[in-house]
Design a protein around this motif. Structure first.
Motif, mmCIF file in Angstrom:
data_model
loop_
_atom_site.group_PDB
_atom_site.id
_atom_site.type_symbol
_atom_site.label_atom_id
_atom_site.label_comp_id
_atom_site.label_asym_id
_atom_site.label_seq_id
_atom_site.Cartn_x
_atom_site.Cartn_y
_atom_site.Cartn_z
ATOM 1 N N GLU A 227 -12.526 2.739 -7.290
ATOM 2 C CA GLU A 227 -11.341 1.954 -7.676
ATOM 3 C C GLU A 227 -11.023 2.188 -9.143
ATOM 4 O OE1 GLU A 227 -11.577 -2.311 -6.789
ATOM 5 O OE2 GLU A 227 -13.229 -1.804 -5.434
ATOM 6 N N PHE A 228 -9.754 2.434 -9.442
ATOM 7 C CA PHE A 228 -9.313 2.575 -10.830
ATOM 8 C C PHE A 228 -8.183 1.584 -11.094
ATOM 9 C CE2 PHE A 228 -11.171 6.555 -9.573
ATOM 10 C CZ PHE A 228 -11.913 6.943 -10.666
ATOM 11 N N PRO A 229 -8.249 0.844 -12.202
ATOM 12 C CA PRO A 229 -7.114 -0.015 -12.571
ATOM 13 C C PRO A 229 -5.902 0.874 -12.832
ATOM 14 C CG PRO A 229 -8.959 -0.255 -14.136
ATOM 15 C CD PRO A 229 -9.303 0.859 -13.220
ATOM 16 N N ALA B 71 -2.183 -2.910 -10.629
ATOM 17 C CA ALA B 71 -2.481 -2.278 -9.336
ATOM 18 C C ALA B 71 -3.870 -1.640 -9.368
ATOM 19 C CB ALA B 71 -1.434 -1.240 -8.999
ATOM 20 N N THR B 72 -4.345 -1.278 -8.173
ATOM 21 C CA THR B 72 -5.613 -0.555 -8.032
ATOM 22 C C THR B 72 -5.316 0.800 -7.414
ATOM 23 O OG1 THR B 72 -6.801 -2.630 -7.663
ATOM 24 C CG2 THR B 72 -7.899 -0.621 -6.952
ATOM 25 N N LEU B 73 -5.869 1.849 -8.004
ATOM 26 C CA LEU B 73 -5.682 3.199 -7.464
ATOM 27 C C LEU B 73 -6.996 3.686 -6.876
ATOM 28 C CD1 LEU B 73 -3.646 6.081 -9.032
ATOM 29 C CD2 LEU B 73 -5.930 6.528 -8.088
ATOM 30 N N PRO C 179 3.415 -1.404 -5.526
ATOM 31 C CA PRO C 179 2.328 -1.696 -4.589
ATOM 32 C C PRO C 179 1.114 -2.288 -5.293
ATOM 33 C CG PRO C 179 2.333 0.633 -5.130
ATOM 34 C CD PRO C 179 3.524 0.025 -5.835
ATOM 35 N N ALA C 180 0.311 -3.056 -4.537
ATOM 36 C CA ALA C 180 -0.959 -3.549 -5.082
ATOM 37 C C ALA C 180 -1.999 -2.439 -5.093
ATOM 38 C CB ALA C 180 -1.457 -4.719 -4.233
ATOM 39 N N LEU D 65 0.848 -1.201 0.000
ATOM 40 C CA LEU D 65 0.000 0.000 0.000
ATOM 41 C C LEU D 65 0.879 1.245 0.000
ATOM 42 C CD1 LEU D 65 -2.699 1.495 0.324
ATOM 43 C CD2 LEU D 65 -2.650 0.930 2.770
ATOM 44 N N LEU D 66 0.665 2.086 -1.019
ATOM 45 C CA LEU D 66 1.447 3.327 -1.173
ATOM 46 C C LEU D 66 0.506 4.528 -1.139
ATOM 47 C CD1 LEU D 66 4.027 4.995 -2.058
ATOM 48 C CD2 LEU D 66 3.344 4.506 -4.412
ATOM 49 N N PHE D 67 0.808 5.491 -0.282
ATOM 50 C CA PHE D 67 0.074 6.758 -0.244
ATOM 51 C C PHE D 67 0.888 7.828 -0.954
ATOM 52 C CE2 PHE D 67 -1.653 4.460 3.351
ATOM 53 C CZ PHE D 67 -3.013 4.763 3.287
ATOM 54 N N VAL D 68 0.204 8.635 -1.754
ATOM 55 C CA VAL D 68 0.886 9.737 -2.439
ATOM 56 C C VAL D 68 0.183 11.046 -2.097
ATOM 57 C CG1 VAL D 68 1.717 10.663 -4.623
ATOM 58 C CG2 VAL D 68 1.522 8.171 -4.334
#
Ligand code: URA
Ligand code: SF4
Length: 198
Positions: free
Chosen positions: A151-153, A158-160, A123-124, A46-49
């Protein structure tokens, strides 16, 4: 976008970090105290931006440690995770003077570092906090209010998931906090789904 056939611009995550910490590629370099590269587990799923460092981040060299950061930390803990379990980065790595918005030229100059972080961390789930990260990574002009909680591919596997920036939640209070919490519940659900199918 880099082509898959191109060699990666950085040999390792630590080389990437070392290069970024010395970077003077844009107009934000002279005003910063230090580069805020990112924090957490470089192999996190899991990545936060976020957007860019504020005053406290610029002083401490760590993303999301001021008031907005404390809210982000609580939202992360609210879904049963700790900051050490995830990775936290920003669109620009240096503090814009007076916390102004980052300019397009600054975002473009800094984006190779975020791109490389994405590649190494792989990240997933990517959670974009607010408009700047969402617009950059989803390549959209649509605002966060329309995009959040969906949810966006992303980049093939990954899912964004966009959500409000924690500073906006602090500004807007109650309903925004409830929506942010709901977005984090979605993050937890998508992560669980991804882990079950891994
Ligand atoms: N806001 C951001 O976007 N990033 C930080 O690191 C802190 C506040
Ligand atoms: Fe370099 Fe990014 Fe800092 Fe600009 S904001 S000086 S591109 S690290």
């Amino acid at each position: 976008m880099l082509l898959d056939s191109e060699p990666p611009p950085f040999a390792s995550f630590s080389e990437l970090e070392r290069d970024a910490l010395a970077c003077r590629k844009c107009a934000l370099a002279p005003g910063r105290t230090q580069v805020v590269f990112g924090v957490g587990d470089p192999s996190a799923d899991l990545l936060f931006v976020g957007e860019g460092p504020g005053e406290q981040e610029d002083i401490q060299g760590i993303p999301f440690v001021g008031r907005a950061g404390q809210l982000l930390t609580r939202l992360i803990e609210g879904i049963g995770l700790a900051r050490d379990d995830v990775y936290i980065a920003n669109v620009v790595k240096c503090r814009p003077p007076g916390n102004r918005d980052p300019l397009p030229a600054e975002i473009e100059a800094c984006s190779p570092y975020l791109e490389a972080q994405l590649r190494f961390i792989d990240p997933a789930v990517v959670v974009t906090l607010g408009n700047f990260a969402t617009k950059l990574l989803l390549d959209t002009k649509e605002g966060i209010t329309k995009l959040r909680g969906r949810e966006f591919p992303f980049r093939g596997h990954a899912t964004l998931i966009p959500t409000f920036h924690p500073s906006a939640v602090l500004r807007n209070g109650g309903p925004a906090l409830a929506q942010a919490r709901a977005d984090f519940v979605l993050v937890k659900r998508v992560l669980a789904r991804r882990r079950a199918s891994a």
